[in-house]
Design an enzyme around this catalytic site. Structure first.
Site, PDB file in Angstrom:
ATOM      1  N   GLU A  29      24.664  10.643  -2.765  1.00  0.00           N
ATOM      2  CA  GLU A  29      23.898  10.904  -1.529  1.00  0.00           C
ATOM      3  C   GLU A  29      23.114  12.211  -1.685  1.00  0.00           C
ATOM      4  O   GLU A  29      23.689  13.275  -1.902  1.00  0.00           O
ATOM      5  CB  GLU A  29      24.832  10.959  -0.326  1.00  0.00           C
ATOM      6  CG  GLU A  29      24.056  10.951   0.979  1.00  0.00           C
ATOM      7  CD  GLU A  29      24.962  10.812   2.208  1.00  0.00           C
ATOM      8  OE1 GLU A  29      25.964  10.081   2.144  1.00  0.00           O
ATOM      9  OE2 GLU A  29      24.649  11.446   3.220  1.00  0.00           O
ATOM     10  N   LYS A  36      33.251  11.006   8.386  1.00  0.00           N
ATOM     11  CA  LYS A  36      32.558  10.509   7.187  1.00  0.00           C
ATOM     12  C   LYS A  36      31.824  11.670   6.504  1.00  0.00           C
ATOM     13  O   LYS A  36      31.806  11.785   5.281  1.00  0.00           O
ATOM     14  CB  LYS A  36      31.588   9.389   7.580  1.00  0.00           C
ATOM     15  CG  LYS A  36      30.938   8.660   6.414  1.00  0.00           C
ATOM     16  CD  LYS A  36      29.687   9.311   5.897  1.00  0.00           C
ATOM     17  CE  LYS A  36      29.072   8.505   4.760  1.00  0.00           C
ATOM     18  NZ  LYS A  36      27.921   9.179   4.162  1.00  0.00           N
ATOM     19  N   ASP A  56      42.055   9.727  -7.106  1.00  0.00           N
ATOM     20  CA  ASP A  56      41.872   8.402  -6.516  1.00  0.00           C
ATOM     21  C   ASP A  56      41.299   8.549  -5.098  1.00  0.00           C
ATOM     22  O   ASP A  56      42.038   8.842  -4.153  1.00  0.00           O
ATOM     23  CB  ASP A  56      43.247   7.716  -6.502  1.00  0.00           C
ATOM     24  CG  ASP A  56      43.218   6.330  -5.905  1.00  0.00           C
ATOM     25  OD1 ASP A  56      42.225   5.979  -5.238  1.00  0.00           O
ATOM     26  OD2 ASP A  56      44.199   5.590  -6.092  1.00  0.00           O
ATOM     27  N   HIS A  79      17.650  15.669   5.113  1.00  0.00           N
ATOM     28  CA  HIS A  79      18.029  14.452   4.406  1.00  0.00           C
ATOM     29  C   HIS A  79      16.813  13.828   3.713  1.00  0.00           C
ATOM     30  O   HIS A  79      16.854  13.485   2.542  1.00  0.00           O
ATOM     31  CB  HIS A  79      18.633  13.478   5.413  1.00  0.00           C
ATOM     32  CG  HIS A  79      19.292  12.308   4.778  1.00  0.00           C
ATOM     33  ND1 HIS A  79      20.559  12.389   4.248  1.00  0.00           N
ATOM     34  CD2 HIS A  79      18.860  11.054   4.562  1.00  0.00           C
ATOM     35  CE1 HIS A  79      20.873  11.214   3.740  1.00  0.00           C
ATOM     36  NE2 HIS A  79      19.862  10.391   3.912  1.00  0.00           N
TER      37      HIS A  79
HETATM   38  C1  MEV Z   1      25.833  11.387   6.452  1.00  0.00           C
HETATM   39  O1  MEV Z   1      26.269  10.974   5.187  1.00  0.00           O
HETATM   40  C2  MEV Z   1      26.901  12.206   7.137  1.00  0.00           C
HETATM   41  C3  MEV Z   1      26.583  12.609   8.577  1.00  0.00           C
HETATM   42  O2  MEV Z   1      26.291  11.445   9.353  1.00  0.00           O
HETATM   43  C4  MEV Z   1      27.811  13.300   9.108  1.00  0.00           C
HETATM   44  C5  MEV Z   1      27.761  13.616  10.589  1.00  0.00           C
HETATM   45  O3  MEV Z   1      27.069  12.908  11.350  1.00  0.00           O
HETATM   46  O4  MEV Z   1      28.467  14.571  10.983  1.00  0.00           O
HETATM   47  C6  MEV Z   1      25.383  13.489   8.655  1.00  0.00           C
END
Ligand code: MEV
Length: 438
Positions: free
Chosen positions: A85, A279, A295, A392
């Site tokens: 990413e 995430k 792992d 991003h």
């Molecule tokens: C993207 O990989 C992760 C985010 O969505 C985490 C978040 O929203 O806190 C940017």
């Protein structure tokens, strides 16, 4: 319908590819050469990778990058991360830089207990089972002496075995709930070997137990396996600084802290947000876990179970301001190893651990937790200020340019152009067309 293939695993690598090409890749003439292009020219290295799993036909690359400037408990680390990413390493590095200038990260291992269970069925009275368990427990421990000798030399071993009555959840279901200390190894093989031995001894001894009826003697072992839920193998990572240090030219520290804490509170009370929030934490965690040959599926499963340990899925991180000091922290279960498994087998994992100064498993728990906390700080900071897309898409620009087969010269020019323009797929397409038509 495609015919089944038997003996696939016995075919040579090229034969496997030929079969694939003839069966599934008729419309993809370049697929075979792409698969072969990713073979390592060093035959020994290629063979090593092929022997990690069955049916290897090529290698799957991920970028192996570095997030420098992570000050953790006063030591400055460069953290290796394996991740595709685009924005993750840049975000981690930015957070590391900020917190490096603001006292650094603090991390502390809270406990390191691992868990494994023998699940079995027993048709009889629990009292009798308890007296059998008391009698057999020393024998269970003796039965694994060969397996535990080396681990005990390193300060680990079996911590305890408990008998658990689960029959109210499922008729006749009981467990041996076992706890282990596995020091610098993740311990999966050690734990599973001990559990299988416990199961065998338990079953055999039940046959001989005079207090059991003939039916009770027939203990049925269902399975013996470690648990990836490790709520007692937990590390805490935290940062803190005076609120005013959080400010920049766009927003003062107090306003930032208030917005940040509100965003964390939303993730604490709202599970749709909590999953995405966590995430983002896992972006940092998985990347280091993967780079160090650990792992990541085990870590993911355990972490998300921990995030819902009170019955509702919630944020792993928390934040508050107390006496003018902003505090941001996380406690997270991480069963990691720095010896055994892939850690010393995969040449890149070995290098990753060398970059991290050959950490113990506890050191690695701290580093990984900090990478997760930093990632979450960076993500939430973007979300409550510029929005996530700006950073991003900037990082994603190169992916779009590659998709459009941009040349080196085109890339250089467009990267320059998008320093002051918003990146969208459409905007990149147009800018590239403009450049090409000049
Ligand atoms: C993207 O990989 C992760 C985010 O969505 C985490 C978040 O929203 O806190 C940017």
């Amino acid at each position: 319908m495609i015919k089944p293939i038997s003996g696939f695993s016995r075919l040579y690598k090229r034969e496997k590819i030929t079969w694939l090409a003839e069966t599934y890749l008729k419309d993809s003439p370049s697929a075979t050469s792409i698969l072969e292009q990713y073979w390592n020219p060093d035959n020994q290295l290629q063979q090593l990778h092929e022997e990690f799993t069955e049916n290897t036909i090529s290698n799957y690359y991920l970028p192996f990058g570095i997030a420098p400037n992570f000050v953790i408990n006063g030591y400055r680390y460069a953290i290796p991360m394996a991740i595709e990413e685009s924005s993750v390493i840049a975000a981690a590095s930015k957070a590391a830089k900020f917190w490096g200038d603001n006292g650094g990260f603090k991390a502390k291992v809270i406990n390191t207990k691992k868990i494994g269970q023998v699940h079995f069925m027993f048709a009889g009275s629990f009292e009798k089972l308890q007296s059998f368990f008391s009698a057999v427990k020393p024998k269970l421990l003796e039965s694994v002496a060969n397996l535990t000798r080396n681990m005990e030399k390193r300060g680990g071993g079996v911590l305890d075995i408990e008998l658990i009555d689960k029959s109210s959840a499922l008729e006749n279901y009981f467990q041996l709930h076992c706890t282990f200390e596995t020091k610098d190894s993740m311990g999966a093989n050690f734990i599973n070997s001990c559990l299988e031995k416990f199961a065998e001894t338990f079953k055999n001894e039940a046959q001989e137990f005079l207090g059991f009826t003939s039916e009770e003697k027939e203990v049925e072992i269902v399975m013996s396996i470690l648990s990836n839920y490790v709520p007692e193998c937990v590390v805490r990572a935290e940062v803190s600084c005076p609120v005013e240090n959080l400010g920049d030219k766009e927003m003062d520290g107090e306003a930032f802290a208030e917005k940040f804490i509100r965003a964390i509170k939303i993730a604490e009370v709202e599970k749709y947000r909590a999953v995405t929030h966590n995430k983002g934490i896992m972006n940092g965690i998985d990347a280091v876990v993967l780079a160090t040959g650990n792992d990541f599926r085990a870590i993911e499963a355990g972490v998300h179970a921990y995030a819902s340990r009170n019955g509702e899925y919630t944020s792993l991180t928390h934040a508050k301001v107390e006496n003018g000091i902003f505090q941001f922290w996380m406690e997270i279960p991480l069963a990691l190893g720095t010896v055994g498994g892939l850690t010393s087998l995969h040449p890149l994992s070995k290098v990753a651990l060398e970059i991290l100064q050959k950490p113990t498993a506890e050191d690695l728990m701290k580093i990984v937790a900090v990478a997760g906390l930093a990632q979450n700080y960076a993500a939430v900071k973007s979300l409550i200020t510029t929005g996530i897309q700006q950073g991003h898409m900037k990082m994603h620009l190169m992916n779009i340019l590659n998709q459009m087969n941009a040349s080196g010269e085109e890339k250089a020019s467009l990267v320059n152009h998008f320093k002051t323009n918003t990146v969208t797929h459409r905007a990149v397409e147009e800018a590239l067309q403009n450049f090409r038509s000049k």
